[in-house]
Each structure stands twice: as C-alpha cells, then as structure tokens.
Motif scaffolding. Structure first.
Motif, PDB file in Angstrom:
ATOM      1  N   PRO A  72      62.181  26.297  -3.258  1.00  0.00           N
ATOM      2  CA  PRO A  72      60.736  26.065  -3.408  1.00  0.00           C
ATOM      3  C   PRO A  72      60.160  26.687  -4.681  1.00  0.00           C
ATOM      4  O   PRO A  72      59.166  26.220  -5.195  1.00  0.00           O
ATOM      5  CB  PRO A  72      60.120  26.736  -2.178  1.00  0.00           C
ATOM      6  CG  PRO A  72      61.222  27.337  -1.393  1.00  0.00           C
ATOM      7  CD  PRO A  72      62.511  27.055  -2.079  1.00  0.00           C
ATOM      8  N   ARG A 104      68.946  22.049   0.363  1.00  0.00           N
ATOM      9  CA  ARG A 104      67.486  22.160   0.267  1.00  0.00           C
ATOM     10  C   ARG A 104      67.086  22.728  -1.088  1.00  0.00           C
ATOM     11  O   ARG A 104      67.610  23.741  -1.527  1.00  0.00           O
ATOM     12  CB  ARG A 104      66.978  23.062   1.378  1.00  0.00           C
ATOM     13  CG  ARG A 104      65.485  23.089   1.467  1.00  0.00           C
ATOM     14  CD  ARG A 104      65.033  23.898   2.658  1.00  0.00           C
ATOM     15  NE  ARG A 104      63.674  23.512   2.960  1.00  0.00           N
ATOM     16  CZ  ARG A 104      63.134  23.536   4.146  1.00  0.00           C
ATOM     17  NH1 ARG A 104      63.830  23.947   5.168  1.00  0.00           N
ATOM     18  NH2 ARG A 104      61.903  23.162   4.321  1.00  0.00           N
ATOM     19  N   GLU A 159      60.413  22.148   8.435  1.00  0.00           N
ATOM     20  CA  GLU A 159      60.001  23.534   8.627  1.00  0.00           C
ATOM     21  C   GLU A 159      61.181  24.455   8.913  1.00  0.00           C
ATOM     22  O   GLU A 159      61.173  25.603   8.491  1.00  0.00           O
ATOM     23  CB  GLU A 159      58.980  23.622   9.757  1.00  0.00           C
ATOM     24  CG  GLU A 159      57.674  22.927   9.423  1.00  0.00           C
ATOM     25  CD  GLU A 159      56.657  23.007  10.535  1.00  0.00           C
ATOM     26  OE1 GLU A 159      56.906  23.699  11.547  1.00  0.00           O
ATOM     27  OE2 GLU A 159      55.598  22.365  10.395  1.00  0.00           O
ATOM     28  N   GLY A 200      65.104  14.525   0.610  1.00  0.00           N
ATOM     29  CA  GLY A 200      64.932  15.077   1.947  1.00  0.00           C
ATOM     30  C   GLY A 200      66.032  14.631   2.888  1.00  0.00           C
ATOM     31  O   GLY A 200      67.148  14.313   2.463  1.00  0.00           O
ATOM     32  N   PRO A 238      60.728  14.220   4.189  1.00  0.00           N
ATOM     33  CA  PRO A 238      60.760  14.896   2.896  1.00  0.00           C
ATOM     34  C   PRO A 238      60.988  16.393   3.104  1.00  0.00           C
ATOM     35  O   PRO A 238      60.638  16.944   4.149  1.00  0.00           O
ATOM     36  CB  PRO A 238      59.389  14.616   2.292  1.00  0.00           C
ATOM     37  CG  PRO A 238      58.568  14.010   3.350  1.00  0.00           C
ATOM     38  CD  PRO A 238      59.443  13.626   4.482  1.00  0.00           C
ATOM     39  N   TRP A 239      61.566  17.045   2.122  1.00  0.00           N
ATOM     40  CA  TRP A 239      61.850  18.472   2.257  1.00  0.00           C
ATOM     41  C   TRP A 239      60.602  19.261   2.611  1.00  0.00           C
ATOM     42  O   TRP A 239      60.671  20.247   3.351  1.00  0.00           O
ATOM     43  CB  TRP A 239      62.491  19.015   0.982  1.00  0.00           C
ATOM     44  CG  TRP A 239      63.929  18.635   0.854  1.00  0.00           C
ATOM     45  CD1 TRP A 239      64.482  17.828  -0.096  1.00  0.00           C
ATOM     46  CD2 TRP A 239      65.011  19.047   1.697  1.00  0.00           C
ATOM     47  NE1 TRP A 239      65.843  17.706   0.114  1.00  0.00           N
ATOM     48  CE2 TRP A 239      66.189  18.455   1.209  1.00  0.00           C
ATOM     49  CE3 TRP A 239      65.097  19.849   2.831  1.00  0.00           C
ATOM     50  CZ2 TRP A 239      67.439  18.637   1.796  1.00  0.00           C
ATOM     51  CZ3 TRP A 239      66.340  20.046   3.423  1.00  0.00           C
ATOM     52  CH2 TRP A 239      67.489  19.444   2.904  1.00  0.00           C
ATOM     53  N   SER A 240      59.450  18.848   2.106  1.00  0.00           N
ATOM     54  CA  SER A 240      58.209  19.574   2.396  1.00  0.00           C
ATOM     55  C   SER A 240      57.841  19.519   3.874  1.00  0.00           C
ATOM     56  O   SER A 240      57.115  20.382   4.374  1.00  0.00           O
ATOM     57  CB  SER A 240      57.061  19.015   1.549  1.00  0.00           C
ATOM     58  OG  SER A 240      56.857  17.638   1.855  1.00  0.00           O
ATOM     59  N   ALA A 241      58.335  18.525   4.599  1.00  0.00           N
ATOM     60  CA  ALA A 241      58.032  18.388   6.030  1.00  0.00           C
ATOM     61  C   ALA A 241      59.008  19.155   6.917  1.00  0.00           C
ATOM     62  O   ALA A 241      58.729  19.392   8.086  1.00  0.00           O
ATOM     63  CB  ALA A 241      58.039  16.909   6.422  1.00  0.00           C
TER      64      ALA A 241
END
Length: 144
Positions: free
Chosen positions: A142, A139, A91, A72, A86-89
């Motif tokens: 996904p 990034r 947006e 991230g 983290p990349w998931s956070a």
C-alpha cells in the motif's frame, strides 16, 4: 507484484469431477439393484445422483475457483459466475483451522468487507495455507 505479472490460478483437481460423476453412476446402479420394484428408493437414488452430477458439472464448468493478478482477486461467485475483488476491497486473507470429526480442516477466508469467500483444499488444488501465502505475497504494497 508488478503490472506485467502473470495471473496465478487455483483450480479444482481434475480427478474430483470424475470421482463425483463415478459416484453418481454408482448411486443409480445401487438404486436399480436395491429398489426391488420400489419407485421411492429408485427416485431417491436418482435424485442423489443428479445432485452429485450437478456438483461435478460445476467443477467442469468453473474449474478455476481463485485467481490473482495485479488488479486483485477473481473469485467464483454463485454457481458459475466470477467476481473481481480489487485489492482495495480485500480486508483480510486468513486460514481458519478447525477440528472436524477427529481431523483438522483448513479453509481459506478472503474477507472483502461486504462478502466473505471461503475455499477448501479441494476447491484450490493446494493447501489453503500455501494459497494464503501466495496471495499475501502478490498483494501490492500500500505504501508503494
């Protein structure tokens, strides 16, 4: 970007803290020169110089403002701490362009849901558009 990808970092240009420290010295010198025995003038010059020196100190203590790797983004948070996003956070990664005082200003915006992280050209040592493109490229996909 795969798991073995190196960390990429963006930092404050080395000349910036030096310029801020030189400005602080200049403020004290001007305060001494123009104080004419007035302690308030001298105190204001010293206070302004101390603030500028504190700003330069932050640049020296935490020169890296943003880093990216497979996990991230690591961003500077507060005066001298860091936070891993983290990349998931993350947006959104965007560049905000606004006219200010007749000049165009660019700011890199990293939206992490509950927090928004803003970086200018002098925080990154590169244009926000270049950094945004590098972050988007880094990034992970996904779907994969």
């Amino acid at each position: 970007m795969d798991e073995t990808s190196p960390v990429r970092q963006w930092r404050v240009p080395a000349s910036l803290p030096a310029a801020k420290l030189a400005g602080a010295v200049l403020l004290v010198a001007l305060g001494l020169l123009f104080a004419d025995g007035d302690p308030v003038r001298l105190a204001l010059a010293v206070l302004a110089a101390a603030l500028l020196a504190g700003w330069a100190l932050r640049d020296l203590v935490v020169p890296v403002r943003l880093a990216v790797d497979a996990a991230g983004l690591t961003v500077v948070h507060g005066f001298a701490s860091r936070r891993l996003l983290p990349w998931s956070a993350v947006e959104a990664i965007a560049v905000d362009r606004r006219p200010r005082l007749g000049l165009a200003s660019e700011t890199l915006e990293i939206d992490a849901g509950n927090s928004l992280h803003l970086f200018g050209r002098y925080d990154l040592g590169a244009t926000p558009e270049e950094v945004a493109a590098a972050l988007r490229a880094a990034r992970p996909n996904p779907a994969g």
